[in-house]
Design a protein around this motif. Structure first.
Motif, PDB file in Angstrom:
ATOM      1  N   GLU A  86     -18.890 -51.757  33.222  1.00  0.00           N
ATOM      2  CA  GLU A  86     -17.976 -52.861  33.501  1.00  0.00           C
ATOM      3  C   GLU A  86     -18.266 -53.459  34.881  1.00  0.00           C
ATOM      4  O   GLU A  86     -18.777 -52.776  35.772  1.00  0.00           O
ATOM      5  N   PRO A  87     -17.913 -54.727  35.079  1.00  0.00           N
ATOM      6  CA  PRO A  87     -18.104 -55.342  36.402  1.00  0.00           C
ATOM      7  C   PRO A  87     -17.249 -54.649  37.456  1.00  0.00           C
ATOM      8  O   PRO A  87     -16.049 -54.481  37.280  1.00  0.00           O
ATOM      9  N   SER A  88     -17.878 -54.235  38.526  1.00  0.00           N
ATOM     10  CA  SER A  88     -17.204 -53.495  39.590  1.00  0.00           C
ATOM     11  C   SER A  88     -16.923 -54.411  40.776  1.00  0.00           C
ATOM     12  O   SER A  88     -17.842 -55.009  41.337  1.00  0.00           O
ATOM     13  N   LYS A  89     -15.657 -54.486  41.154  1.00  0.00           N
ATOM     14  CA  LYS A  89     -15.321 -55.281  42.338  1.00  0.00           C
ATOM     15  C   LYS A  89     -15.901 -54.648  43.595  1.00  0.00           C
ATOM     16  O   LYS A  89     -16.373 -55.366  44.491  1.00  0.00           O
ATOM     17  N   TRP A  90     -15.856 -53.343  43.679  1.00  0.00           N
ATOM     18  CA  TRP A  90     -16.388 -52.680  44.876  1.00  0.00           C
ATOM     19  C   TRP A  90     -17.893 -52.893  45.012  1.00  0.00           C
ATOM     20  O   TRP A  90     -18.384 -53.227  46.092  1.00  0.00           O
ATOM     21  N   LEU A  91     -18.633 -52.684  43.933  1.00  0.00           N
ATOM     22  CA  LEU A  91     -20.083 -52.878  44.004  1.00  0.00           C
ATOM     23  C   LEU A  91     -20.430 -54.338  44.243  1.00  0.00           C
ATOM     24  O   LEU A  91     -21.370 -54.655  44.984  1.00  0.00           O
ATOM     25  N   THR A  92     -19.681 -55.239  43.626  1.00  0.00           N
ATOM     26  CA  THR A  92     -19.927 -56.666  43.839  1.00  0.00           C
ATOM     27  C   THR A  92     -19.703 -57.029  45.300  1.00  0.00           C
ATOM     28  O   THR A  92     -20.496 -57.775  45.904  1.00  0.00           O
ATOM     29  N   PHE A  93     -18.642 -56.511  45.888  1.00  0.00           N
ATOM     30  CA  PHE A  93     -18.395 -56.758  47.312  1.00  0.00           C
ATOM     31  C   PHE A  93     -19.551 -56.243  48.160  1.00  0.00           C
ATOM     32  O   PHE A  93     -20.074 -56.959  49.027  1.00  0.00           O
ATOM     33  N   HIS A  94     -19.947 -54.990  47.962  1.00  0.00           N
ATOM     34  CA  HIS A  94     -21.011 -54.414  48.790  1.00  0.00           C
ATOM     35  C   HIS A  94     -22.332 -55.156  48.615  1.00  0.00           C
ATOM     36  O   HIS A  94     -23.053 -55.396  49.604  1.00  0.00           O
ATOM     37  N   ALA A  95     -22.663 -55.505  47.392  1.00  0.00           N
ATOM     38  CA  ALA A  95     -23.913 -56.227  47.153  1.00  0.00           C
ATOM     39  C   ALA A  95     -23.861 -57.634  47.747  1.00  0.00           C
ATOM     40  O   ALA A  95     -24.811 -58.081  48.394  1.00  0.00           O
ATOM     41  N   ARG A  96     -22.757 -58.331  47.526  1.00  0.00           N
ATOM     42  CA  ARG A  96     -22.629 -59.698  48.044  1.00  0.00           C
ATOM     43  C   ARG A  96     -22.670 -59.702  49.573  1.00  0.00           C
ATOM     44  O   ARG A  96     -23.274 -60.586  50.190  1.00  0.00           O
ATOM     45  N   ARG A  97     -22.045 -58.709  50.197  1.00  0.00           N
ATOM     46  CA  ARG A  97     -22.042 -58.634  51.662  1.00  0.00           C
ATOM     47  C   ARG A  97     -23.450 -58.434  52.204  1.00  0.00           C
ATOM     48  O   ARG A  97     -23.849 -59.080  53.184  1.00  0.00           O
ATOM     49  N   VAL A  98     -24.209 -57.542  51.576  1.00  0.00           N
ATOM     50  CA  VAL A  98     -25.587 -57.300  52.015  1.00  0.00           C
ATOM     51  C   VAL A  98     -26.439 -58.552  51.835  1.00  0.00           C
ATOM     52  O   VAL A  98     -27.203 -58.944  52.732  1.00  0.00           O
ATOM     53  N   LEU A  99     -26.321 -59.190  50.671  1.00  0.00           N
ATOM     54  CA  LEU A  99     -27.150 -60.372  50.413  1.00  0.00           C
ATOM     55  C   LEU A  99     -26.767 -61.539  51.312  1.00  0.00           C
ATOM     56  O   LEU A  99     -27.643 -62.282  51.778  1.00  0.00           O
ATOM     57  N   ASP A 100     -25.480 -61.714  51.564  1.00  0.00           N
ATOM     58  CA  ASP A 100     -25.052 -62.779  52.477  1.00  0.00           C
ATOM     59  C   ASP A 100     -25.640 -62.563  53.870  1.00  0.00           C
ATOM     60  O   ASP A 100     -26.081 -63.511  54.530  1.00  0.00           O
ATOM     61  N   TRP A 101     -25.632 -61.307  54.313  1.00  0.00           N
ATOM     62  CA  TRP A 101     -26.210 -60.983  55.620  1.00  0.00           C
ATOM     63  C   TRP A 101     -27.719 -61.255  55.641  1.00  0.00           C
ATOM     64  O   TRP A 101     -28.214 -61.956  56.523  1.00  0.00           O
ATOM     65  N   TRP A 102     -28.417 -60.741  54.660  1.00  0.00           N
ATOM     66  CA  TRP A 102     -29.873 -60.913  54.605  1.00  0.00           C
ATOM     67  C   TRP A 102     -30.247 -62.386  54.475  1.00  0.00           C
ATOM     68  O   TRP A 102     -31.100 -62.891  55.217  1.00  0.00           O
ATOM     69  N   ASP A 103     -29.625 -63.081  53.560  1.00  0.00           N
ATOM     70  CA  ASP A 103     -29.958 -64.485  53.336  1.00  0.00           C
ATOM     71  C   ASP A 103     -29.555 -65.350  54.525  1.00  0.00           C
ATOM     72  O   ASP A 103     -30.231 -66.332  54.845  1.00  0.00           O
ATOM     73  N   GLY A 104     -28.452 -64.975  55.189  1.00  0.00           N
ATOM     74  CA  GLY A 104     -28.042 -65.725  56.368  1.00  0.00           C
ATOM     75  C   GLY A 104     -29.061 -65.627  57.486  1.00  0.00           C
ATOM     76  O   GLY A 104     -29.373 -66.621  58.157  1.00  0.00           O
ATOM     77  N   VAL A 105     -29.624 -64.437  57.665  1.00  0.00           N
ATOM     78  CA  VAL A 105     -30.651 -64.245  58.696  1.00  0.00           C
ATOM     79  C   VAL A 105     -31.912 -65.018  58.346  1.00  0.00           C
ATOM     80  O   VAL A 105     -32.584 -65.590  59.208  1.00  0.00           O
ATOM     81  N   HIS A 106     -32.228 -65.069  57.040  1.00  0.00           N
ATOM     82  CA  HIS A 106     -33.451 -65.724  56.594  1.00  0.00           C
ATOM     83  C   HIS A 106     -33.237 -67.182  56.202  1.00  0.00           C
ATOM     84  O   HIS A 106     -34.139 -67.813  55.637  1.00  0.00           O
ATOM     85  N   GLY A 107     -32.054 -67.698  56.451  1.00  0.00           N
ATOM     86  CA  GLY A 107     -31.801 -69.116  56.214  1.00  0.00           C
ATOM     87  C   GLY A 107     -31.770 -69.503  54.757  1.00  0.00           C
ATOM     88  O   GLY A 107     -32.066 -70.659  54.418  1.00  0.00           O
ATOM     89  N   GLU A 108     -31.406 -68.563  53.877  1.00  0.00           N
ATOM     90  CA  GLU A 108     -31.356 -68.869  52.453  1.00  0.00           C
ATOM     91  C   GLU A 108     -29.910 -68.989  52.006  1.00  0.00           C
ATOM     92  O   GLU A 108     -29.030 -68.307  52.496  1.00  0.00           O
ATOM     93  N   ASP A 109     -29.663 -69.871  51.050  1.00  0.00           N
ATOM     94  CA  ASP A 109     -28.329 -70.033  50.484  1.00  0.00           C
ATOM     95  C   ASP A 109     -28.430 -69.911  48.972  1.00  0.00           C
ATOM     96  O   ASP A 109     -28.911 -70.794  48.291  1.00  0.00           O
ATOM     97  N   ARG A 110     -28.008 -68.736  48.464  1.00  0.00           N
ATOM     98  CA  ARG A 110     -28.105 -68.495  47.026  1.00  0.00           C
ATOM     99  C   ARG A 110     -26.726 -68.261  46.414  1.00  0.00           C
ATOM    100  O   ARG A 110     -26.618 -67.657  45.359  1.00  0.00           O
ATOM    101  N   THR A 111     -25.677 -68.713  47.082  1.00  0.00           N
ATOM    102  CA  THR A 111     -24.326 -68.524  46.545  1.00  0.00           C
ATOM    103  C   THR A 111     -24.089 -69.466  45.391  1.00  0.00           C
ATOM    104  O   THR A 111     -24.693 -70.542  45.308  1.00  0.00           O
ATOM    105  N   PRO A 112     -23.208 -69.068  44.448  1.00  0.00           N
ATOM    106  CA  PRO A 112     -22.911 -69.942  43.309  1.00  0.00           C
ATOM    107  C   PRO A 112     -22.258 -71.241  43.777  1.00  0.00           C
ATOM    108  O   PRO A 112     -21.705 -71.307  44.881  1.00  0.00           O
ATOM    109  N   PRO A 113     -22.322 -72.306  42.976  1.00  0.00           N
ATOM    110  CA  PRO A 113     -21.705 -73.569  43.367  1.00  0.00           C
ATOM    111  C   PRO A 113     -20.187 -73.453  43.393  1.00  0.00           C
ATOM    112  O   PRO A 113     -19.596 -72.612  42.717  1.00  0.00           O
ATOM    113  N   GLU A 114     -19.548 -74.311  44.188  1.00  0.00           N
ATOM    114  CA  GLU A 114     -18.086 -74.373  44.207  1.00  0.00           C
ATOM    115  C   GLU A 114     -17.592 -75.045  42.930  1.00  0.00           C
ATOM    116  O   GLU A 114     -18.330 -75.743  42.239  1.00  0.00           O
ATOM    117  N   ASP A 115     -16.308 -74.842  42.660  1.00  0.00           N
ATOM    118  CA  ASP A 115     -15.695 -75.518  41.513  1.00  0.00           C
ATOM    119  C   ASP A 115     -15.792 -77.029  41.677  1.00  0.00           C
ATOM    120  O   ASP A 115     -15.664 -77.552  42.784  1.00  0.00           O
TER     121      ASP A 115
END
Length: 329
Positions: A300-329
């Protein structure tokens, strides 16, 4: 999910998770996430676990194992997660303040002994993982645990890490043991300021993982095991590239340093596990006694794992100037 709907899904959670989402993914001001964090001790997971504490300061009557646990039960049920060390780990990681269990450090000093050789609780044990947890918990509660921090210097193996089985003669470091040790050392440093000697030991152990790109055998370059991409929450003692990347995020922020490029492939392994809806799936809970479940069953989709993964990727992509977040509504 869109970015806003994913955040709404994550926010609909226990205060132990919600305040971290507010702080680390939404970048809300401290008065917002701080107010949510205060609720950890009065409702939900934190309040339930605090209510389970014994009068002598322990949980389930034991340091690492419940007082009624036996070798036979270990083989039947697996590692239990209800005793003092695991309960302290959870409360600390959920953001409970030490004041919520004021006096616990003194009570454990007086009443709790390790199952191994009846050693005193804040003196540590012979197991590197246990010492990592105890170092972090002691620093959090204000106990004197400098001796445990120094233990890591004298017990660091020649290849740079640690192995809980060193007492059985192991001379090669373990990914699991090394990561659990690193978390404890970093937490102790952040609270106490650390020492140059122990900081050097930490950086040597970080290099042990980085030169293996967080998932490879040094000699052959092969993946050390399928478990590196088996993302489970609670993390407990187990290693994964997600948990390792989370450590390096914390260490880089503490050291004000950039992420090491050797983490790149491990980061892509985390990214590859993202589902089309922006979530990460629970690989499965570790078996064994718990006070209560804090995450979803396997698959099942895990909120905890999603948080930890999203936090790591946001940090990594932010340092490398990448924006891979989903589009806003």
């Amino acid at each position: 999910m869109t970015a806003s709907s994913l955040l709404s899904w994550l926010l609909d959670s226990d205060p132990a998770l919600r305040w971290q989402v507010e702080r680390d993914l939404m970048h809300e001001p401290e008065h917002v996430w701080g107010a949510t964090r205060e609720r950890v001790v009065t409702e939900g997971f934190g309040a339930r676990l605090l209510a389970a504490q014994d009068l002598d300061g322990q949980w389930a009557g034991g340091a690492y194992f419940p007082s009624d646990f036996s070798e036979d039960l270990f083989h039947q049920e697996g590692q239990p997660w209800t005793a003092t060390t695991w309960s302290l780990n959870a409360l600390r990681e959920w953001g409970a303040p030490p004041s919520a269990i004021a006096g616990t450090a003194d009570k454990l000093a007086a009443n709790s002994r390790w199952e191994y050789d009846d050693l005193p609780y804040w003196g540590g044990e012979v197991d590197a993982c246990i010492n990592g947890y105890t170092l972090a918990n002691g620093a959090w509660l204000g106990a004197e645990v400098t001796g445990i921090a120094e233990w890591f210097v004298t017990h660091q193996l020649p290849d740079g890490g640690w192995n809980c089985e060193w007492v059985e003669g192991s001379t090669r470091s373990s990914f699991h043991s090394t990561l659990n040790s690193l978390f404890g050392i970093l937490d102790w440093e952040l609270i106490t300021g650390g020492t140059d000697e122990i900081r050097a030991a930490r950086r040597t152990a970080e290099e042990y993982l980085l030169e293996r790109e967080l998932f490879r055998k040094r000699g052959t370059g092969e993946t050390v095991g399928d478990w590196v991409t088996e993302f489970r929450f609670p993390f407990r003692w187990s290693y994964s590239v997600l948990r390792a990347a989370g450590y390096f995020r914390a260490a880089c922020l503490a050291d004000e340093s950039a992420p090491d490029p050797r983490m790149g492939q491990a980061i892509e392994m985390i990214r590859a596990a993202e589902q089309p809806d922006g979530t990460w799936l629970q690989a499965g809970r570790h078996p064994g006694r718990v006070w209560f479940e804090v995450d979803v069953p396997a698959g099942e989709p895990s909120k905890w794992l999603t948080f930890h993964a999203r936090r790591v990727l946001d940090w990594w992509d932010g340092v490398h100037g990448e924006d891979r977040t989903p589009p806003e509504d």
